[in-house]
Design an enzyme around this catalytic site. Structure first.
Site, PDB file in Angstrom:
ATOM      1  CG  HIS A 139     -38.952  26.951  18.812  1.00 64.50           C
ATOM      2  ND1 HIS A 139     -39.048  25.650  19.214  1.00 64.50           N
ATOM      3  CD2 HIS A 139     -37.667  27.333  19.057  1.00 64.50           C
ATOM      4  CE1 HIS A 139     -37.868  25.242  19.653  1.00 64.50           C
ATOM      5  NE2 HIS A 139     -37.021  26.241  19.575  1.00 64.50           N
ATOM      6  NE  ARG A 196     -34.256  29.146  19.370  1.00 61.80           N
ATOM      7  CZ  ARG A 196     -34.248  29.917  20.459  1.00 61.80           C
ATOM      8  NH1 ARG A 196     -34.193  31.235  20.345  1.00 61.80           N
ATOM      9  NH2 ARG A 196     -34.317  29.376  21.663  1.00 61.80           N
ATOM     10  NE  ARG A 204     -30.269  26.037  17.462  1.00 59.72           N
ATOM     11  CZ  ARG A 204     -31.317  26.078  18.280  1.00 59.72           C
ATOM     12  NH1 ARG A 204     -31.164  25.761  19.559  1.00 59.72           N
ATOM     13  NH2 ARG A 204     -32.480  26.459  17.838  1.00 59.72           N
ATOM     14  CD  GLU A 220     -30.187  21.832  22.896  1.00 55.74           C
ATOM     15  OE1 GLU A 220     -31.094  22.626  23.170  1.00 55.74           O
ATOM     16  OE2 GLU A 220     -29.770  21.675  21.736  1.00 55.74           O
ATOM     17  CG  ASN A 239     -35.632  27.141  26.025  1.00 54.17           C
ATOM     18  OD1 ASN A 239     -35.624  27.736  27.087  1.00 54.17           O
ATOM     19  ND2 ASN A 239     -35.431  27.741  24.873  1.00 54.17           N
ATOM     20  CG  ASP A 240     -34.597  21.250  23.693  1.00 49.17           C
ATOM     21  OD1 ASP A 240     -35.758  20.810  23.717  1.00 49.17           O
ATOM     22  OD2 ASP A 240     -34.108  21.792  22.703  1.00 49.17           O
ATOM     23  NE  ARG A 268     -38.838  23.828  23.876  1.00 48.22           N
ATOM     24  CZ  ARG A 268     -37.738  24.298  23.290  1.00 48.22           C
ATOM     25  NH1 ARG A 268     -36.658  23.548  23.206  1.00 48.22           N
ATOM     26  NH2 ARG A 268     -37.700  25.496  22.790  1.00 48.22           N
ATOM     27  CB  CYS A 282     -28.324  30.438  24.406  1.00 49.84           C
ATOM     28  SG  CYS A 282     -28.349  28.701  23.956  1.00 49.84           S
TER      29      CYS A 282
HETATM   30  C1  PEP Z   1     -32.884  25.513  24.326  1.00 51.12           C
HETATM   31  O1  PEP Z   1     -33.268  24.352  24.152  1.00 51.12           O
HETATM   32  O2  PEP Z   1     -32.788  26.057  25.444  1.00 51.12           O
HETATM   33  C2  PEP Z   1     -32.499  26.342  23.159  1.00 51.12           C
HETATM   34  C3  PEP Z   1     -31.929  27.520  23.311  1.00 51.12           C
HETATM   35  O3  PEP Z   1     -32.808  25.873  21.916  1.00 51.12           O
HETATM   36  P1  PEP Z   1     -34.306  25.859  21.329  1.00 51.12           P
HETATM   37  O4  PEP Z   1     -35.187  26.619  22.274  1.00 51.12           O
HETATM   38  O5  PEP Z   1     -34.274  26.473  19.983  1.00 51.12           O
HETATM   39  O6  PEP Z   1     -34.605  24.400  21.298  1.00 51.12           O
HETATM   40 MG    MG Z   2     -32.956  23.409  22.242  1.00 51.99          MG
END
Ligand code: PEP
Ligand code: MG
Length: 543
Positions: free
Chosen positions: A188, A295, A331, A429, A452-453, A463, A500
Site C-alpha cells: 500500500h 480506500r 470501499r 478479489e 492486487n489481492d 503480495r 480497480c
Molecule cells: C486490490 O486488492 O486489488 C485492491 C484494489 O485493494 P487493495 O490494494 O487496497 O487491497
Molecule cells: Mg484488495
C-alpha cells in the site's frame, strides 16, 4: 556520487534533499533539570492523563467491539500503574536529575528488552505493550516525535520500509519521492506513491546509516536508480529528462475533456483511486470521470481511535460534493493484513492476509460497520455515492451485508435523516468470488476486480513479500481468465464490471481489457490520461 539500483513503482524524476526516516528511533533528548520535584510532578501528571485516555478508550471500545477486545486498554492501564515501571521512571529522574521524557524512554527500552527476553510467549508479547504505554506518556509530555514525518520543505524520503499507517501521516505536499530498502510493488505504500503521482523505488539496497538528512539526491522512477550526491553531469541529464517528462505531461493534458471512446465506438468508464480527500486535486487535474475506489480504511489508519460517524460523514460528503454528481465509489474499511490499526485489537495472526480483515471485521463487529454505513448513506444525499465491499468470498456475506444495510436504511428513515440509496457493489478479489460470480452478480449493482489481492490469492504469493516478486505475476493467464469470467458473468446479469487493482493501469494490457469487455478502469489519478490516450487509439475489432 553513489548509485543504488532499486525497483521503480512509479515513474518520474525527483531531485531534492533527503530525509532519512528511522523507524522506532524516538529522538528523545537527555537534558539535565534543576527542578527534580517539578519534573516528578510533570511525569505523574502525564501518567494520569495517559491513564484517563486509556479509560476513555476502554469505555468506547466496550461499546463498539465488546469486552474481549476492549480488555487491551485495561491491561495498558494496569501496566501504567505498575510500581516497578513507575519506580524506574522516578528513580532515573531523581538519581540523574534528568527530564521525564528521557526517563520514560529509557524505562521503556529496559522493560521491553526484559519482556522480550522471557521464555513465556505471553510475556514476550508484553514488550510491545510497554512501548505502547510509554509512547502514550511521551506524547502527553510533548516529547513525542509524532511529528517526525513533517518537513519544512519537500524531501525525498529514505526508509527501511513504510507501513500504510505511517504513510497516511505524511504531509503529501512535502514528499518529492519515496525510496525504501524493503517493500513490494503492490504494497500500500507503493500504491500510495502512485496515487500521489510521485516517483518511488522499493528494494533499494541503500545503507541508511550512511545516508544523511539534507544530502542532495535524485530518484529516477523510470530506471529505478537512486543517486546520492549526483555529480553535475548526472544531475544535468536528469534535469533535462525531467523537463521532457513535463512536456509529455503537458501534451497529455490536451486530452482533458475528451470522452474515453475507442475508434469503434466502445466507451469505457475511466475513474481514479484515492486514499483521502487530499487526492481530489489530482483527480480533477487528471480529469477522471469519477472515483472508482476510495480506500476508506486510510481514514482509520494513523490515529488512536475509531473515526466517528460525523467525522466520516464530513469526509464522504466533501468528496461527493467535490465530484459534483460524478460517481464516487467508496470501499468500506479494508483494515487488516498490512493495514493494521492497533485500536481494532486484532491479535497476532499466523496468516494476516488470510485472517481477520476487511468485510470479515465488519461482519463480526457490526457496530463498527454500521457507523460507517450510516455515514456513507448520509453522504449519499450530497452526490452520486456508491458503496463497495471488499474481500467477498461467500454469497451469504453479501446477503448479510444487505440485511445490515437495510437496518441502517430503516434507522435513518425513522429518524428522518436524508439519504439516497447508494448503489452496492463488491470487489472481486478472491478466487472464490470469481467462481461464484454468476450468483454474486444477481445480488449487486456492479463488480470491481481487485487484481492486487486476486493475484496473491490465486497464485498463493504474498503480495508483501519482496523475495517472491518473480512469482507475483498479476498478468498470469490464471488471473486474466478470472477477469474474463467475472466480466462475462457480470454482463450475463446485466451489471458492469471494472478493474480497480494496479493491473488496470498497465498500458500494455489496456487493449486486452477492452477486448475482454471490461467496462471500467479505476487507476491512480496520474494514470488516467495515459490510459485515455490508448483508449482513443484502440480499435477493438482488430485486437
Ligand atoms: C486490490 O486488492 O486489488 C485492491 C484494489 O485493494 P487493495 O490494494 O487496497 O487491497
Ligand atoms: Mg484488495
Amino acid at each position: 556520487m553513489q548509485e543504488y539500483q532499486g525497483k521503480a513503482v512509479f515513474g518520474g524524476i525527483a531531485i531534492g534533499k533527503i530525509f532519512v526516516y528511522q523507524k522506532d528511533e524516538r529522538q528523545v533528548k537527555r537534558t539535565k533539570v534543576d527542578d527534580v520535584e517539578g519534573e516528578l510532578i510533570r511525569y505523574q501528571e502525564a501518567r494520569e492523563s495517559a491513564d484517563k485516555q486509556l479509560g476513555e478508550l476502554y469505555e468506547k471500545a466496550l461499546l463498539e467491539v465488546g469486552e474481549a477486545n476492549a480488555a487491551i486498554f485495561q491491561i495498558h492501564q494496569m501496566m501504567l500503574g505498575d510500581d516497578d515501571y513507575n519506580e524506574s521512571v522516578e528513580n532515573i529522574i531523581r538519581t540523574q536529575s534528568v527530564n521525564a521524557e528521557y526517563a520514560v524512554a529509557s524505562t521503556s527500552d529496559n522493560f521491553s528488552q526484559m519482556f522480550a527476553a522471557m521464555d513465556d510467549e505471553y510475556m514476550q508479547a508484553r514488550a510491545a505493550d510497554v512501548k505502547d504505554i510509554s509512547e502514550r506518556v511521551l506524547t502527553v509530555l510533548g516529547g513525542s516525535d509524532g511529528n517526525k514525518m513533517t518537513f519544512s520543505e519537500p524531501v525525498i524520503i529514505l526508509a527501511d520500509d513504510l507501513a500504510p499507517s505511517e504513510t497516511v501521516q505524511l504531509d503529501k505536499e512535502k514528499v518529492l519521492a519515496f525510496v525504501t530498502v524493503h517493500g513490494t510493488v503492490n504494497s500500500h505504500t507503493a500504491i500510495l506513491a502512485r496515487t500521489m503521482g510521485i516517483p518511488a523505488l522499493i528494494g533499494t539496497p541503500v545503507d541508511l546509516s550512511v545516508a544523511r538528512n539534507e544530502q542532495v539526491a535524485a530518484v529516477d522512477g523510470n530506471t529505478g536508480i537512486l543517486y546520492l550526491e549526483p555529480d553535475d553531469e548526472t544531475l544535468q541529464g536528469l534535469k533535462d529528462r525531467q523537463q521532457e517528462e513535463q512536456e509529455k505531461r503537458e501534451m497529455l493534458k490536451l486530452l482533458r475533456g475528451r470522452e474515453n471512446v475507442t475508434i469503434d465506438g466502445k466507451e469505457i468508464m475511466l475513474y481514479a483511486n484515492i486514499g483521502d480527500m487530499k487526492d481530489l486535486a489530482a483527480v480533477m487535474q487528471n480529469d477522471a470521470g469519477g472515483i472508482g475506489l476510495f480506500r476508506s480504511e486510510f481514514i482509520y489508519l494513523g490515529r488512536d481511535n475509531y473515526p466517528t460517524e460525523e467525522e466520516q460523514f464530513q469526509i464522504y460528503k466533501t468528496v461527493a460534493e467535490t465530484m459534483a454528481g460524478k460517481k464516487v465509489i467508496i470501499r468500506t474499511l479494508d483494515i487488516g493484513a498490512d493495514k493494521q490499526c492497533e485500536y481494532f485489537g486484532i491479535g497476532q495472526e499466523e496468516n494476516p492476509a488470510m485472517g481477520l480483515r476487511a468485510i470479515r471485521i465488519c461482519l463480526m463487529r457490526p457496530e463498527i460497520f454500521k457507523t460507517q454505513l450510516r455515514a456513507l448513506y448520509r453522504a449519499s444525499a450530497y452526490g452520486n455515492v456508491a458503496i463497495m465491499y471488499p474481500l467477498i468470498s461467500n454469497l451469504w456475506e453479501i446477503r448479510r451485508i444487505k440485511e445490515i444495510a437495510k437496518e441502517v436504511e430503516q434507522e435513518l428513515t425513522l429518524t428522518e435523516i436524508e439519504f439516497t440509496r447508494p448503489q452496492q457493489g463488491i470487489m472481486i478479489e478472491t478466487p472464490a468470488a470469481v467462481m461464484i460470480s454468476e450468483e454474486l452478480a444477481k445480488e449487486v449493482d456492479f463488480f470491481s476486480i481487485g487484481t492486487n489481492d486476486l493475484t496473491q490469492y490465486t497464485l498463493a504469493v504474498d503480495r508483501q513479500n519482496p523475495e517472491l516478486d518473480a512469482f507475483y505475476e498479476p498478468n498470469h493467464p490464471a488471473v486474466m481468465r478470472m477477469i474474463q469470467m467475472t466480466v462475462d458473468n457480470a454482463h450475463k446479469a446485466g451489471i458492469w464490471a471494472g478493474i480497480c487493482g494496479e493491473l488496470g493501469a498497465d498500458t500494455t494490457l489496456t487493449k486486452d481489457f477492452l477486448a475482454m469487455g471490461v467496462d471500467e478502469l479505476s487507476v491512480s489519478p496520474g494514470s488516467v490520461l495515459p490510459l485515455r490516450k490508448i483508449i482513443l487509439e484502440t480499435d477493438t475489432r482488430s485486437i
